[in-house]
Design a protein around this motif. Sequence first.
Motif, PDB file in Angstrom:
ATOM      1  N   TYR A  91      43.744  61.721  31.741  1.00 22.97           N
ATOM      2  CA  TYR A  91      45.148  61.523  31.340  1.00 22.97           C
ATOM      3  C   TYR A  91      45.465  62.551  30.272  1.00 22.97           C
ATOM      4  O   TYR A  91      44.686  62.763  29.342  1.00 22.97           O
ATOM      5  CB  TYR A  91      45.329  60.108  30.785  1.00 22.97           C
ATOM      6  CG  TYR A  91      46.697  59.790  30.226  1.00 22.97           C
ATOM      7  CD1 TYR A  91      47.678  59.192  31.014  1.00 22.97           C
ATOM      8  CD2 TYR A  91      47.011  60.067  28.892  1.00 22.97           C
ATOM      9  CE1 TYR A  91      48.929  58.875  30.494  1.00 22.97           C
ATOM     10  CE2 TYR A  91      48.260  59.758  28.365  1.00 22.97           C
ATOM     11  CZ  TYR A  91      49.215  59.158  29.167  1.00 22.97           C
ATOM     12  OH  TYR A  91      50.449  58.849  28.653  1.00 22.97           O
ATOM     13  N   VAL A  92      46.608  63.193  30.410  1.00 21.97           N
ATOM     14  CA  VAL A  92      47.147  64.064  29.364  1.00 21.97           C
ATOM     15  C   VAL A  92      48.591  63.648  29.138  1.00 21.97           C
ATOM     16  O   VAL A  92      49.429  63.751  30.054  1.00 21.97           O
ATOM     17  CB  VAL A  92      47.088  65.558  29.741  1.00 21.97           C
ATOM     18  CG1 VAL A  92      47.673  66.406  28.600  1.00 21.97           C
ATOM     19  CG2 VAL A  92      45.656  65.995  30.048  1.00 21.97           C
TER      20      VAL A  92
ATOM     21  N   ALA B 121      33.855  64.809  29.817  1.00 23.76           N
ATOM     22  CA  ALA B 121      34.664  64.846  31.038  1.00 23.76           C
ATOM     23  C   ALA B 121      35.375  63.517  31.229  1.00 23.76           C
ATOM     24  O   ALA B 121      34.898  62.467  30.789  1.00 23.76           O
ATOM     25  CB  ALA B 121      33.772  65.142  32.241  1.00 23.76           C
ATOM     26  N   ARG B 122      36.518  63.577  31.863  1.00 27.04           N
ATOM     27  CA  ARG B 122      37.335  62.395  32.180  1.00 27.04           C
ATOM     28  C   ARG B 122      37.859  61.693  30.936  1.00 27.04           C
ATOM     29  O   ARG B 122      38.147  60.492  30.949  1.00 27.04           O
ATOM     30  CB  ARG B 122      36.547  61.401  33.042  1.00 27.04           C
ATOM     31  CG  ARG B 122      36.314  61.842  34.472  1.00 27.04           C
ATOM     32  CD  ARG B 122      37.541  61.660  35.357  1.00 27.04           C
ATOM     33  NE  ARG B 122      37.823  60.255  35.628  1.00 27.04           N
ATOM     34  CZ  ARG B 122      39.046  59.771  35.824  1.00 27.04           C
ATOM     35  NH1 ARG B 122      40.101  60.549  35.735  1.00 27.04           N
ATOM     36  NH2 ARG B 122      39.225  58.502  36.101  1.00 27.04           N
ATOM     37  N   SER B 123      38.013  62.435  29.843  1.00 27.90           N
ATOM     38  CA  SER B 123      38.629  61.865  28.650  1.00 27.90           C
ATOM     39  C   SER B 123      40.140  61.783  28.835  1.00 27.90           C
ATOM     40  O   SER B 123      40.727  62.432  29.705  1.00 27.90           O
ATOM     41  CB  SER B 123      38.324  62.729  27.420  1.00 27.90           C
ATOM     42  OG  SER B 123      36.959  62.695  27.090  1.00 27.90           O
TER      43      SER B 123
ATOM     44  N   ALA C 222      44.978  54.986  34.168  1.00 31.40           N
ATOM     45  CA  ALA C 222      44.358  56.255  34.568  1.00 31.40           C
ATOM     46  C   ALA C 222      42.842  56.196  34.439  1.00 31.40           C
ATOM     47  O   ALA C 222      42.109  56.679  35.314  1.00 31.40           O
ATOM     48  CB  ALA C 222      44.914  57.394  33.715  1.00 31.40           C
ATOM     49  N   LEU C 223      42.346  55.590  33.367  1.00 31.30           N
ATOM     50  CA  LEU C 223      40.901  55.551  33.133  1.00 31.30           C
ATOM     51  C   LEU C 223      40.168  54.651  34.123  1.00 31.30           C
ATOM     52  O   LEU C 223      38.986  54.860  34.402  1.00 31.30           O
ATOM     53  CB  LEU C 223      40.602  55.078  31.714  1.00 31.30           C
ATOM     54  CG  LEU C 223      40.932  56.058  30.590  1.00 31.30           C
ATOM     55  CD1 LEU C 223      40.695  55.406  29.236  1.00 31.30           C
ATOM     56  CD2 LEU C 223      40.111  57.330  30.712  1.00 31.30           C
TER      57      LEU C 223
ATOM     58  N   SER D 101      36.358  58.246  26.684  1.00 28.19           N
ATOM     59  CA  SER D 101      36.899  58.644  25.383  1.00 28.19           C
ATOM     60  C   SER D 101      38.412  58.802  25.455  1.00 28.19           C
ATOM     61  O   SER D 101      38.946  59.358  26.417  1.00 28.19           O
ATOM     62  CB  SER D 101      36.272  59.964  24.932  1.00 28.19           C
ATOM     63  OG  SER D 101      34.889  59.815  24.713  1.00 28.19           O
ATOM     64  N   VAL D 102      39.077  58.317  24.425  1.00 27.80           N
ATOM     65  CA  VAL D 102      40.524  58.486  24.277  1.00 27.80           C
ATOM     66  C   VAL D 102      40.765  59.229  22.971  1.00 27.80           C
ATOM     67  O   VAL D 102      40.401  58.735  21.892  1.00 27.80           O
ATOM     68  CB  VAL D 102      41.256  57.132  24.255  1.00 27.80           C
ATOM     69  CG1 VAL D 102      42.749  57.348  23.984  1.00 27.80           C
ATOM     70  CG2 VAL D 102      41.053  56.385  25.564  1.00 27.80           C
ATOM     71  N   PHE D 103      41.348  60.413  23.066  1.00 26.68           N
ATOM     72  CA  PHE D 103      41.647  61.221  21.896  1.00 26.68           C
ATOM     73  C   PHE D 103      43.127  61.086  21.557  1.00 26.68           C
ATOM     74  O   PHE D 103      43.988  61.438  22.376  1.00 26.68           O
ATOM     75  CB  PHE D 103      41.295  62.687  22.161  1.00 26.68           C
ATOM     76  CG  PHE D 103      39.822  62.957  22.206  1.00 26.68           C
ATOM     77  CD1 PHE D 103      39.143  63.472  21.102  1.00 26.68           C
ATOM     78  CD2 PHE D 103      39.093  62.691  23.354  1.00 26.68           C
ATOM     79  CE1 PHE D 103      37.781  63.707  21.141  1.00 26.68           C
ATOM     80  CE2 PHE D 103      37.723  62.924  23.410  1.00 26.68           C
ATOM     81  CZ  PHE D 103      37.068  63.433  22.301  1.00 26.68           C
ATOM     82  N   ILE D 104      43.408  60.565  20.374  1.00 29.31           N
ATOM     83  CA  ILE D 104      44.779  60.480  19.876  1.00 29.31           C
ATOM     84  C   ILE D 104      44.954  61.632  18.902  1.00 29.31           C
ATOM     85  O   ILE D 104      44.335  61.670  17.837  1.00 29.31           O
ATOM     86  CB  ILE D 104      45.044  59.140  19.174  1.00 29.31           C
ATOM     87  CG1 ILE D 104      44.744  57.970  20.110  1.00 29.31           C
ATOM     88  CG2 ILE D 104      46.480  59.071  18.672  1.00 29.31           C
ATOM     89  CD1 ILE D 104      44.780  56.615  19.413  1.00 29.31           C
TER      90      ILE D 104
END
Length: 271
Positions: A201-202, A172-174, A258-259, A114-117
């Motif tokens: 990734y943050v 997890a691992r988003s 990163a992913l 998952s990638v949260f923008i």
Amino acid sequence: MHLAQFFAAHRNVIHVRLTEVRGSSPRDAGAEMFVAIDAAYETIGGGQLEYMAIDKARALLRNGSDTERMDVPLGPEIGQCCGGRVVLTLERMSETDRNQAVAADTRQRADLPSVFILGAGHVGRALAALFQHLPVRCILIDSRAEELSMCHADVEKRQSVMAEADIRHAPARSAFIVLTHDHALDFLLTSEALDRGDAAYVGLIGSATKRTKFARFHKDHSSRSGSAGLTCPIGASASRNKRPEVIAALVVAEVMTALTAPAHSFALAEN
């Protein structure tokens, strides 16, 4: 388009699978694609190999044959330079085959990272436009309905006035990319993402000065994590070019790196 949609539009389909790989090839064994008479879904690596596979699959569709096997050297004779050799299996799909393929596709999509923008401004929308084409589940979050309505990418759009809750409940691992319209909110959400301890990734949009200010904020407001794992500025190579599309392209590269990193690399980075 999902595989189910492809099958709905194309009932007569050949399943092309890369079943054996010896030496170098564009894709590994298990790569697959689905070929209809006037369309194709997925890829086995492109180039002359894929062109030959599509041509053979469509010949099967035209002549009514059900199966074919192709043993192809990836050398000068077909205009490729990989140097390996592959075996392709082509099979006409039954209704059962299609149902099984859709079920497998659904499971695979459920397992996507998952990638949260967090922020649907210009850069957020540019990011969504790119992530929609990648193997991720992309969620664009903003409290402003009008900004979300300006995004036409095929991603999940979520209006939320408490994006920190979305961060807490993320898998997890988003990956989290923070670029809201409010610096105080940026700091709150970035801190929340770092405190999870399991983010792949943050990233926080802004300058080196903003990073320094955030580090002070995070130190004062969190005892659960440091800020060493933060990427800020994001898309650092875009420092001379502030166009949203350029920043987005560089940030997507950072996130996908990163992913796709091995899990043990992430664990070492956290420690």
